[in-house]
Design a protein around this motif. Structure first.
Motif: not given
Length: 431
Positions: A283-290
């Motif tokens: 499943r696709e998801f939005r990964m958050i990082k700096f």
């Protein structure tokens, strides 16, 4: 008969030193009994001081047993040297016992407890030094089929069997290609060896254990008898992720704000970077990082997007602050929000950008199987191999991911945590 290096004397001494009971006995004698005798020679007569000493000795024994057990379990995995785990293991166990004494106001001898901790460290480091010097893994090899491929691993003493006779001494492991069609004499020898107490390994199983990689040529069962990883631990792991996230999040708010401010001052654009990644069960998801790179326009072309997602060594797009964040892995810490949402775990195979993941699925057999567990902020491949981009290196990384999935357990996760600390300290594998 067999052909191999003559190391039986060293091997027997090493096996004795490496024994759990040898290490436990020596540590208890030197780190528990000896300081008690030295500090309290008349403790049997000193009734007023006996309870604190007795409590301290009981606590030291408990901390020692758990510490040695912990080190033994973690270092059973490939690439885990005991030197890196002795201090954190004993520090954790002695600190836990000390916290218990303090919380419940139990009397204990402070000098004795501190002395026991220091001596336990000295004994453990001394034993490990001798083990590293004397212990060379030794395996008898049945030289048929693909078993001889393992002999390319050079830090093992491989002893080639030349006739179907059960080797000596008893208990020395034997490795063979168990899918090979042996004649009756060799089949009988392997059966006799197993009955006689020799561990008999399939060469592929042993290769996985020694290298920390699993190469899948066909979809086969793992150690739980299924293509699914340990489902019981997966549920426990999710609870640990949630609890750890809510404990860490309040502590990270101020550092997050400081890092975001530094990024904003270093280069224009949003300090956070969101990117679609392939996650649990595909499943696709939005990964958050700096954000660690300069802001750039989105790429529509599939091949161009794939190249854009790859980070090269000394990539010109990386900012000054971004280079530091990548080296220390601090750029990954905002993914704690993905962990809370259930899209990621603290430990697991790293999620790839959608363009890269779809490319790898076309080029690498069984790549999709890595999505059977939640992706992680850190993982077995990251602490052993580091960042990779080319297809051949990604194939090797996939073997590490398969090893993690096959050996999915709390002990392996603990080992990855320790190795992640080393990675942060050294900057290993960063780009």
């Amino acid at each position: 008969m067999f052909i191999g290096r003559k190391t039986s004397g060293r091997q027997s001494r090493g096996a004795f030193l490496a024994s759990f009971w040898t290490q436990l006995s020596l540590t208890i004698v030197l780190a528990v009994v000896a300081p008690a005798i030295a500090l309290y020679p008349d403790m049997a007569l000193a009734s007023a001081g006996f309870d604190p000493v007795r409590n301290s000795m009981a606590g030291a024994i408990l901390a020692t047993v758990i510490g040695i057990t912990f080190i033994g379990r973690v270092t059973a995995y490939p690439g885990a040297k005991a030197f890196g785990f002795i201090l954190p293991s004993f520090a954790a166990t002695y600190a836990t016992v000390f916290t218990f004494f303090f919380a419940f106001r139990i009397d204990y001898g402070r000098l004795y407890f501190a002395s026991s901790f220091l001596i336990a460290l000295i004994v453990a480091y001394g034993l490990n030094f001798l083990i590293e010097r004397y212990v060379i893994p030794r395996f008898f090899v049945v030289p048929f089929g693909d078993a001889k491929e393992l002999m390319l691993i050079d830090y093992v003493n491989w002893v080639v069997l030349t006739e179907p006779t059960v080797p000596m001494p008893r208990g020395t492991p034997i490795v063979a290609d168990l899918r090979y069609d042996f004649d009756d004499n060799w089949e009988r020898m392997l059966a006799e060896a197993a009955v006689d107490g020799h561990p008999v390994y399939h060469f592929k199983q042993l290769g996985e254990s020694l290298t920390g990689r699993v190469s899948i040529s066909h979809m086969s069962e793992n150690s739980f008898g299924s293509l699914l990883p340990n489902l019981g631990y997966r549920n426990v792991k999710r609870i640990i992720d949630i609890v750890a996230s809510f404990i860490l999040l309040p502590l990270l708010i101020v550092p997050f704000a400081m890092i975001a401010a530094l990024i904003a001052m270093d280069s224009p654009g949003n300090p956070f970077f969101l990117q679609k990644r392939m996650g649990f069960r595909g499943r696709e998801f939005r990964m958050i990082k700096f954000r660690t790179m300069k802001v750039r326009l989105a790429v529509a072309d599939t091949e161009a997007a794939r190249h854009d997602a790859m980070t090269q060594s000394d990539d010109a797009r990386i900012t000054r602050v971004g280079r530091f964040l990548r080296r220390t892995r601090l750029d990954e810490t905002p993914q704690i929000f993905n962990v809370i949402k259930g899209e990621m775990s603290f430990i697991g195979p790293r999620p790839e950008a959608i363009a890269l993941s779809k490319w790898y699925e076309k080029e690498l057999a069984f790549y999709l199987y890595r999505h059977i567990v939640r992706p992680g902020i850190t993982g077995w491949a990251q602490v052993n191999q580091g960042h990779v981009a080319d297809l051949e290196s990604v194939g090797q990384k996939l073997n590490y991911d398969f090893f993690y999935i096959k050996n999915f357990s709390s002990w392996l996760d603990i080992l990855i945590v320790f190795k992640t600390v080393r990675t942060i300290m050294t900057g290993f594998g960063s780009k």
